[in-house]
Design an enzyme around this catalytic site. Structure first.
Site, PDB file in Angstrom:
ATOM      1  N   ASP A  29     -11.877   0.155  41.902  1.00  0.00           N
ATOM      2  CA  ASP A  29     -10.765   0.478  41.003  1.00  0.00           C
ATOM      3  C   ASP A  29     -10.814   1.967  40.661  1.00  0.00           C
ATOM      4  O   ASP A  29     -11.732   2.410  39.969  1.00  0.00           O
ATOM      5  CB  ASP A  29     -10.919  -0.402  39.750  1.00  0.00           C
ATOM      6  CG  ASP A  29     -10.076   0.082  38.573  1.00  0.00           C
ATOM      7  OD1 ASP A  29      -9.054   0.753  38.803  1.00  0.00           O
ATOM      8  OD2 ASP A  29     -10.455  -0.234  37.421  1.00  0.00           O
ATOM      9  N   ASN A  31      -8.423   3.786  39.033  1.00  0.00           N
ATOM     10  CA  ASN A  31      -7.680   4.279  37.861  1.00  0.00           C
ATOM     11  C   ASN A  31      -7.996   3.540  36.559  1.00  0.00           C
ATOM     12  O   ASN A  31      -7.282   3.660  35.572  1.00  0.00           O
ATOM     13  CB  ASN A  31      -6.165   4.246  38.133  1.00  0.00           C
ATOM     14  CG  ASN A  31      -5.659   2.825  38.365  1.00  0.00           C
ATOM     15  OD1 ASN A  31      -6.454   1.891  38.380  1.00  0.00           O
ATOM     16  ND2 ASN A  31      -4.365   2.666  38.529  1.00  0.00           N
ATOM     17  N   ASP A  33      -7.887   0.377  35.584  1.00  0.00           N
ATOM     18  CA  ASP A  33      -7.120  -0.741  35.032  1.00  0.00           C
ATOM     19  C   ASP A  33      -7.765  -2.099  35.334  1.00  0.00           C
ATOM     20  O   ASP A  33      -7.180  -3.147  35.061  1.00  0.00           O
ATOM     21  CB  ASP A  33      -5.666  -0.718  35.531  1.00  0.00           C
ATOM     22  CG  ASP A  33      -5.572  -0.870  37.046  1.00  0.00           C
ATOM     23  OD1 ASP A  33      -6.622  -0.976  37.714  1.00  0.00           O
ATOM     24  OD2 ASP A  33      -4.446  -0.889  37.572  1.00  0.00           O
ATOM     25  N   ASP A  37      -7.830  -0.806  44.117  1.00  0.00           N
ATOM     26  CA  ASP A  37      -6.620  -0.137  44.603  1.00  0.00           C
ATOM     27  C   ASP A  37      -6.922   0.699  45.857  1.00  0.00           C
ATOM     28  O   ASP A  37      -8.080   0.780  46.298  1.00  0.00           O
ATOM     29  CB  ASP A  37      -6.002   0.730  43.493  1.00  0.00           C
ATOM     30  CG  ASP A  37      -7.048   1.586  42.793  1.00  0.00           C
ATOM     31  OD1 ASP A  37      -7.900   2.159  43.502  1.00  0.00           O
ATOM     32  OD2 ASP A  37      -7.043   1.660  41.539  1.00  0.00           O
ATOM     33  N   ASP A 215      -1.236 -14.071  58.775  1.00  0.00           N
ATOM     34  CA  ASP A 215      -1.496 -15.162  57.840  1.00  0.00           C
ATOM     35  C   ASP A 215      -0.782 -16.434  58.298  1.00  0.00           C
ATOM     36  O   ASP A 215       0.370 -16.392  58.726  1.00  0.00           O
ATOM     37  CB  ASP A 215      -0.975 -14.742  56.456  1.00  0.00           C
ATOM     38  CG  ASP A 215      -1.331 -15.732  55.357  1.00  0.00           C
ATOM     39  OD1 ASP A 215      -2.524 -15.935  55.130  1.00  0.00           O
ATOM     40  OD2 ASP A 215      -0.406 -16.291  54.736  1.00  0.00           O
ATOM     41  N   GLU A 273      -4.792 -16.172  61.884  1.00  0.00           N
ATOM     42  CA  GLU A 273      -5.370 -17.215  61.044  1.00  0.00           C
ATOM     43  C   GLU A 273      -4.652 -18.497  61.427  1.00  0.00           C
ATOM     44  O   GLU A 273      -3.576 -18.801  60.924  1.00  0.00           O
ATOM     45  CB  GLU A 273      -5.138 -16.928  59.555  1.00  0.00           C
ATOM     46  CG  GLU A 273      -5.858 -17.951  58.689  1.00  0.00           C
ATOM     47  CD  GLU A 273      -5.164 -18.327  57.387  1.00  0.00           C
ATOM     48  OE1 GLU A 273      -5.840 -18.829  56.483  1.00  0.00           O
ATOM     49  OE2 GLU A 273      -3.943 -18.156  57.268  1.00  0.00           O
TER      50      GLU A 273
HETATM   51  C1  GLC Z   1      -3.839 -17.997  53.952  1.00  0.00           C
HETATM   52  C2  GLC Z   1      -4.588 -17.010  53.118  1.00  0.00           C
HETATM   53  C3  GLC Z   1      -4.702 -17.549  51.731  1.00  0.00           C
HETATM   54  C4  GLC Z   1      -3.311 -17.740  51.178  1.00  0.00           C
HETATM   55  C5  GLC Z   1      -2.476 -18.624  52.088  1.00  0.00           C
HETATM   56  C6  GLC Z   1      -1.025 -18.561  51.734  1.00  0.00           C
HETATM   57  O1  GLC Z   1      -4.534 -19.174  54.131  1.00  0.00           O
HETATM   58  O2  GLC Z   1      -5.807 -16.688  53.681  1.00  0.00           O
HETATM   59  O3  GLC Z   1      -5.459 -16.719  50.890  1.00  0.00           O
HETATM   60  O4  GLC Z   1      -3.383 -18.313  49.904  1.00  0.00           O
HETATM   61  O5  GLC Z   1      -2.576 -18.216  53.424  1.00  0.00           O
HETATM   62  O6  GLC Z   1      -0.450 -17.354  52.122  1.00  0.00           O
END
Ligand code: GLC
Length: 557
Positions: A29, A31, A33, A37, A215, A273
């Site tokens: 971090d 800044n 908060d 970042d 994703d 993924e």
């Molecule tokens: C994937 C990501 C996970 C997220 C999900 C929805 O599995 O790794 O963190 O919550 O997709 O986007």
């Protein structure tokens, strides 16, 4: 295994890359908060360079209301204000490249945030409009449409459908969200959606980012007619057949993207993924005209047991090698219990309660660390690419004492407060043993450990970076040393490997250059081959003996 690859200098970088995953919110971090970042990452590039990885993967940093910490994207072509500015992003990529480190981003194509302009427009438009067609809206069942269109359940819990209020103030259509309510699924039968993602790809690749982690890469396409499922309950890491996972058509989307990355000279990589039902289906995502890598989730769900693990390695590797892709090993990420806990407690990232998170009373921390260290050496000796999740290089444990009122993962809420979710592996990284600035996570020294976006627990400084960097024998120094050897050994990274004969409690294999890796799962010590030279070991050897829960890299005579 891959006996005819060109030499390492001649093959694409992503076949061998070790990638370090940064959960930006929890990294550093800059800044004050309490939230990590971009400039925080910039300030830690020297650390990442010192560790010796080739590439960084940054979890989603786009504009987002953070209902699922960035996996709910409101604007894919801008960074989240909490994380910095586009100028910071440009500075980061330049500085990383100057240090020889690549960066991939995390693209979320299955769903957007409900605050995406398209979804807002859809809510403000009529059923059947072109605005609604970019998402999956349907009329409900029942006399007045009061029942969801089918029985699908959201991954985080509860029904996968949410009913909207139409302009006349009355309840109307339903929209599909396979994840949180605030994450409406895109309709990939709509060409505008395809074009939107092509534009997003080009936007970031033109800035010289080195690719994307995709994703839910197995999720975008839904079976025609959206049929009911036989059994409704789903889990995040679910590998059952579902009419919304792993449909054939999804591969067309990946082919479209590969065509785009192929036009870039800097050779961007796409890693998927994909929770496909088996290794063979997972390998389909990395056919030559699709994505470059696919996370090996069989490995991620493996137990610390020699024979089953060996089989998992063998089977999963065989499938990707058949289609010409490099294997991609991963032990940890932001969705699973840390491997220290997991391998010790025999967890497999599935189920609920103790089955999923384990009984902390049974955790033998010393043995857990032994296994985690050995597991890392095993991973880094295998062919192909490898992933390290931030804190894995420190041997961090799962955090189990986040107060319930501080849990942020949508799983907590959507499971009706029965599943604590994934926050335990997302706690801000400890950089200093000293607690000031939330153990050095924040540039603001007055920030206390409970003021970080997720609170750090007592003792969190125990495995801090400053207790390990430069300290002989630490987890960090072991990984650093292993990465150095991996770079120097032309036979490591992708390429040939052969199983060596061993007892049932040992995994042993060789790589070109008379390199060998032995992992002893116990219960007895094992003697190293006669005349072998030890390159590195995850724990001190006892003379010629490899202790239990120990991995060793050797040069065979
Ligand atoms: C994937 C990501 C996970 C997220 C999900 C929805 O599995 O790794 O963190 O919550 O997709 O986007």
């Amino acid at each position: 295994m891959h006996t005819n690859l060109p030499a390492r200098e001649e093959r694409p970088w992503w076949r061998d890359a070790v990638t370090y995953q940064i959960y930006i919110r929890s990294y550093a971090d800059s800044n004050g908060d309490g939230i990590g970042d971009i400039n925080g990452i910039r300030s830690r590039l020297p650390y990442i360079k010192d560790l010796g990885v080739d590439c960084i993967w940054i979890n989603p940093w786009f504009q987002s209301p953070q209902k699922d910490h960035g996996y709910d994207v409101a604007d894919y072509m801008d960074v989240n204000t909490e994380y910095g500015t586009m100028d910071d992003a440009k500075a980061l990529i330049k500085e990383a490249h100057d240090m020889g480190i690549r960066i991939i981003l995390d693209l979320v194509p299955n769903h957007s945030s409900d605050l995406h302009v398209w979804f807002q427009a859809a809510l403000n438009s009529e059923p059947g409009s072109k605005e609604r067609d970019r998402y999956i809206f349907r009329d409900g069942k029942g006399e007045n449409g009061e029942l969801p269109p089918n029985n699908w359940e959201a991954v985080f819990g509860g029904p996968a459908w949410e009913r909207v209020i139409e302009k006349d103030g009355k309840p109307g259509q339903w929209y599909l969200h396979l994840f949180a309510v605030e994450q409406p699924d895109f309709n990939w039968e709509n060409q505008e959606v395809w074009q939107h993602f092509r534009d997003i790809f080009k936007f970031w690749l033109d800035l010289e980012f080195d690719g994307f982690r995709i994703d839910v890469a197995h999720g975008m396409w839904k079976e025609k007619g959206l049929p009911d499922v036989d059994f409704a309950e789903v889990e995040l890491l679910d590998r059952h057949y579902r009419p919304y996972w792993d449909q054939e058509e999804v591969h067309e989307i990946h082919r479209d993207w590969r065509k785009i990355t192929n036009t870039y000279k800097h050779d961007p990589m796409l890693v998927s993924e994909a929770w496909a039902p088996n290794d063979q289906r997972t390998a389909m995502y990395v056919r030559p005209d699709e994505l470059h890598q696919s996370f090996n989730f069989s490995f991620l769900t493996a137990k610390w047991e020699a024979q089953s693990l060996k089989q998992i390695i063998d089977k999963s590797m065989t499938e990707v090698v058949k289609v010409g892709a490099p294997p991609s090993w991963v032990w940890e990420n932001h969705d699973v219990v840390r491997k220290t806990d997991r391998l010790e407690l025999g967890l497999q990232n599935k189920g609920k309660g103790f089955e999923k998170y384990g009984d902390p009373k049974k955790l033998n921390k010393e043995r857990a660390l032994m296994r985690a260290r050995a597991a890392s050496l095993l991973e880094l000796a295998l062919p192909g690419g490898a992933y390290i999740y931030q804190g894995e290089e420190l041997g961090l444990f799962e955090v189990r004492d986040i107060p319930e009122d501080r849990l942020e993962d949508p799983i907590w809420k959507m499971s009706g407060h029965t599943d604590r979710g994934r926050d335990g592996c997302r706690v801000p990284l400890p950089w200093t043993r000293d607690a000031a600035g939330a153990h050095g996570f924040s540039s603001d020294k007055s920030l206390t450990v409970d003021k970080a976006w997720l609170p750090q627990s007592a003792g969190w400084g125990e495995h801090a970076v400053d207790t390990q960097q430069g300290v002989a024998g630490s987890f960090f120094e072991m990984i650093k040393q292993a990465l150095k050897i991996r770079k120097a050994e032309a036979g490591l990274g992708d390429g040939e490997m052969n199983w060596l004969e061993s007892t049932d409690d040992v995994i042993a294999f060789s790589r070109p250059g008379k390199f060998a890796c032995y992992v002893n799962f116990g219960p007895a010590e094992v003697v190293i081959p006669y005349g072998a030279e030890v390159l590195i070991s995850s724990a001190p050897l006892k003379g010629e003996h490899i202790p239990v829960d120990t991995a060793v890299w050797l040069r065979l005579p």
